[in-house]
Motif scaffolding. Structure first.
Motif, PDB file in Angstrom:
ATOM      1  N   SER A  93       0.829  -1.212   0.000  1.00 54.70           N
ATOM      2  CA  SER A  93       0.000   0.000   0.000  1.00 54.70           C
ATOM      3  C   SER A  93       0.856   1.251   0.000  1.00 54.70           C
ATOM      4  O   SER A  93       0.546   2.229  -0.694  1.00 54.70           O
ATOM      5  CB  SER A  93      -0.929  -0.014   1.219  1.00 54.70           C
ATOM      6  OG  SER A  93      -1.692   1.158   1.291  1.00 54.70           O
ATOM      7  N   GLU A  94       1.956   1.238   0.748  1.00 50.18           N
ATOM      8  CA  GLU A  94       2.841   2.403   0.790  1.00 50.18           C
ATOM      9  C   GLU A  94       3.524   2.626  -0.552  1.00 50.18           C
ATOM     10  O   GLU A  94       3.710   3.780  -0.983  1.00 50.18           O
ATOM     11  CB  GLU A  94       3.886   2.218   1.892  1.00 50.18           C
ATOM     12  CG  GLU A  94       4.763   3.437   2.101  1.00 50.18           C
ATOM     13  CD  GLU A  94       5.668   3.306   3.314  1.00 50.18           C
ATOM     14  OE1 GLU A  94       6.887   3.510   3.170  1.00 50.18           O
ATOM     15  OE2 GLU A  94       5.147   2.989   4.401  1.00 50.18           O
ATOM     16  N   LYS A  96       2.247   1.859  -3.488  1.00 53.37           N
ATOM     17  CA  LYS A  96       1.227   2.418  -4.375  1.00 53.37           C
ATOM     18  C   LYS A  96       1.028   3.904  -4.099  1.00 53.37           C
ATOM     19  O   LYS A  96       0.873   4.700  -5.036  1.00 53.37           O
ATOM     20  CB  LYS A  96      -0.090   1.661  -4.206  1.00 53.37           C
ATOM     21  CG  LYS A  96      -0.047   0.218  -4.705  1.00 53.37           C
ATOM     22  CD  LYS A  96      -1.377  -0.478  -4.482  1.00 53.37           C
ATOM     23  CE  LYS A  96      -1.328  -1.926  -4.971  1.00 53.37           C
ATOM     24  NZ  LYS A  96      -2.615  -2.634  -4.737  1.00 53.37           N
ATOM     25  N   THR A  97       1.035   4.276  -2.819  1.00 54.85           N
ATOM     26  CA  THR A  97       0.901   5.692  -2.480  1.00 54.85           C
ATOM     27  C   THR A  97       2.080   6.495  -3.004  1.00 54.85           C
ATOM     28  O   THR A  97       1.914   7.615  -3.510  1.00 54.85           O
ATOM     29  CB  THR A  97       0.792   5.848  -0.957  1.00 54.85           C
ATOM     30  OG1 THR A  97      -0.307   5.070  -0.463  1.00 54.85           O
ATOM     31  CG2 THR A  97       0.586   7.298  -0.577  1.00 54.85           C
ATOM     32  N   GLU A 100       1.773   6.995  -6.739  1.00 51.46           N
ATOM     33  CA  GLU A 100       0.725   7.951  -7.127  1.00 51.46           C
ATOM     34  C   GLU A 100       1.272   9.373  -7.246  1.00 51.46           C
ATOM     35  O   GLU A 100       0.778  10.171  -8.044  1.00 51.46           O
ATOM     36  CB  GLU A 100      -0.421   7.916  -6.116  1.00 51.46           C
ATOM     37  CG  GLU A 100      -1.304   6.669  -6.210  1.00 51.46           C
ATOM     38  CD  GLU A 100      -2.390   6.663  -5.158  1.00 51.46           C
ATOM     39  OE1 GLU A 100      -2.430   7.638  -4.354  1.00 51.46           O
ATOM     40  OE2 GLU A 100      -3.178   5.711  -5.108  1.00 51.46           O
TER      41      GLU A 100
END
Length: 544
Positions: A93-94, A96-97, A100
């Motif tokens: 998740s980190e 992907k952040t 972004e």
């Protein structure tokens, strides 16, 4: 690289006690259960220990000695596995952040086989927009079953890019010259890219049926393809050099005899303990054993032998009952090492990660060719070898030497700018190319008013602004990446063109770690568990 500044002599604290060599463990410090779990995970993942370590009686006794704010809860294997899964989800998740907030990312890909299993590995590389430092992350090391055909590879790469939201952000993917990878990127290129790039690439013939079949594969689009520069240099160092040496009457015989004697000496010293001890006693060093997948290792073997004086070589050969290396053969080996030394340095540069960008490729090639031509003067036996290597470089890197992307990547690196170009006309051409690229990034007004229709001043102002930025950038003496913060347009170009690495060495390092995680004693690891342990280790997830 910026060396640390030394303190003035008058401010040094002479009376300060030196730090202890061994840090003392403080078992009275109170820590939380979360800190204990993270420390255990860091120990297991970073040191590539089995997950079952948490059930070892000795390890559990050690953990029980740590003072916790509450009762220390020991994790079993299943509980620890669930904890690792949660941490992996956080890491994913980190990532992907982080992605972004980026506009330009490059990836590397390769296939690795171990214990009768095949894995597709991928790493991501980008430049931090705030600090302008090179950063990287491992994206996947997925098990591939069946044949490694181009369509299977394309589907997996596209899936991994989509998983992290990178489909429209990847500037290029670097792979080796495997035919399956080359075909995958040829068949699944966007129409605009495939039409534009055909002018500079080699002519290849493709089955029409394959093209019609790929049209039915909806949604699979791969980014531009870059071929590993290190593999190309390896081909030059091995194939092209050996071909020239064996085809030239003046070097054919002496090359075979000299390398045969080196191989016999190295083999004898590596297989016999008595021979190894003899070499160590006479020389004080051991002879190296070459690796079949790394050309540099063969050069290192020859260079180590050349370091030994002729008298010591004769002594070792006589006592081992081997043919002695003659003076002319020794002279040839010295010339061979002198010629190949710049190639080894270039390979080490291109296989770097932290301070190696795609813009490093062209300056490295240009400097390599100039250094090879400088060596010609002092040669006696292999006089034509430098010219042959330079010609091989020009042939194999023909598309790169004329690539606008490679040129822009080099000129937008402050450490190079135009310094690597010697022809003044080429410098002026590259300068104009950079200004033209900067103009493309300047937003143009789309107003349709009558007054704006005949406005001529804005274009002139933009031209002068871009020209001023380019000229000021090229005149600055600073070579650090931080200087790009003063030139926003050139910084944007550099972030895009230099996101990629010149070689696929990073994903090969991922596989090197994989061989330590998937050891023979741990071959029962599930494919998912292996991938997660490897990615957390490569990304140093528990180091923070």
């Amino acid at each position: 690289f910026h060396p640390r500044k030394a303190k003035p002599v008058d401010t040094l604290e002479v009376s300060q006690a030196p730090p202890a060599k061994q840090q003392r463990l403080d078992f009275n410090r109170i820590v939380s259960q979360g800190q204990i779990n993270k420390a255990i995970a860091r120990y297991v993942v970073e040191n590539m220990q089995p997950v079952s370590t948490v059930e070892s009686p000795a390890f559990r006794q050690l953990v029980s000695m740590i003072t916790c704010s509450g009762d220390t809860q020991q994790m079993g294997r299943k509980t620890f596995s669930n904890y690792l899964d949660k941490e992996y989800s956080k890491m994913e998740s980190e990532l992907k952040t982080t992605f972004e907030g980026l506009d330009y990312i490059a990836t590397t890909a390769d296939i690795w086989s171990a214990h009768n299993k095949s894995f597709l590995g991928m790493t991501a590389h980008w430049i931090n927009t705030a600090t302008l430092q090179r950063q990287k992350a491992a994206l996947a090391c997925k098990r591939i079953k069946g044949r490694h055909t181009y369509d299977v590879i394309a589907a997996e790469i596209d899936h991994i890019h989509s998983l992290y939201g990178l489909s429209t952000k990847v500037t290029a993917t670097v792979t080796d010259k495997g035919s399956n990878f080359v075909k995958a990127f040829q068949m699944y290129q966007p129409e605009s890219l495939s039409d534009d790039d055909d002018d500079n690439e080699e002519v290849t013939f493709t089955n029409v049926a394959d093209v019609l079949d790929t049209s039915t594969e909806e949604g699979i689009v791969l980014p531009p393809h870059l071929r590993c520069a290190s593999h190309t240099l390896n081909l030059i160092s091995c194939s092209d050099v050996e071909k020239w040496l064996l085809s030239n009457p003046g070097t054919k015989g002496i090359y075979r005899s000299a390398t045969a004697k080196c191989t016999a000496l190295r083999s004898k010293a590596s297989r016999s303990t008595l021979a190894s001890e003899l070499v160590g006693d006479v020389v004080g060093k051991k002879l190296l054993v070459p690796c079949s997948t790394r050309w540099n290792s063969f050069y290192d073997v020859v260079a180590r032998i050349v370091e030994i004086p002729m008298t010591d070589l004769s002594t070792i050969s006589n006592r081992l009952e081997l043919k002695c290396i003659g003076e002319r053969e020794f002279q040839f080996l010295r010339e061979y090492c002198a010629i190949m030394k710049p190639l080894t340095v270039a390979l080490d540069i291109l296989q770097g990660e932290e301070n190696c960008y795609y813009g490093t490729l062209l300056p490295t090639i240009e400097v390599l060719m100039s250094k090879l031509l400088e060596i010609k003067e002092g040669l006696i036996i292999a006089t034509g070898l430098p010219d042959a290597i330079v010609q091989a470089i020009k042939t194999r890197f023909a598309s790169i030497l004329e690539s606008n992307d490679a040129i822009l990547a080099a000129v937008t690196l402050p450490m190079f700018k135009l310094r690597w170009l010697r022809d003044q006309r080429k410098k002026e051409m590259v300068k104009g190319m950079l200004a033209e690229e900067c103009h493309k990034l300047i937003p143009h007004s789309s107003s349709c008013n009558v007054q704006d229709f005949f406005c001529f001043e804005e274009a002139d102002d933009t031209f002068s602004t871009v020209e001023t930025e380019v000229m000021t950038y090229l005149r600055t003496a600073e070579t650090g990446m931080e200087i790009l913060k003063q030139f926003p347009t050139i910084k944007e170009i550099s972030l895009k063109k230099n996101a990629a690495t010149p070689s696929s060495a990073p994903v090969e390092r991922l596989f090197s770690l994989g061989s330590l995680v998937l050891s023979p004693k741990r071959n029962k690891l599930s494919d998912q568990r292996f991938e997660r342990l490897l990615l957390m280790r490569y990304n140093h997830w528990f180091e923070g």
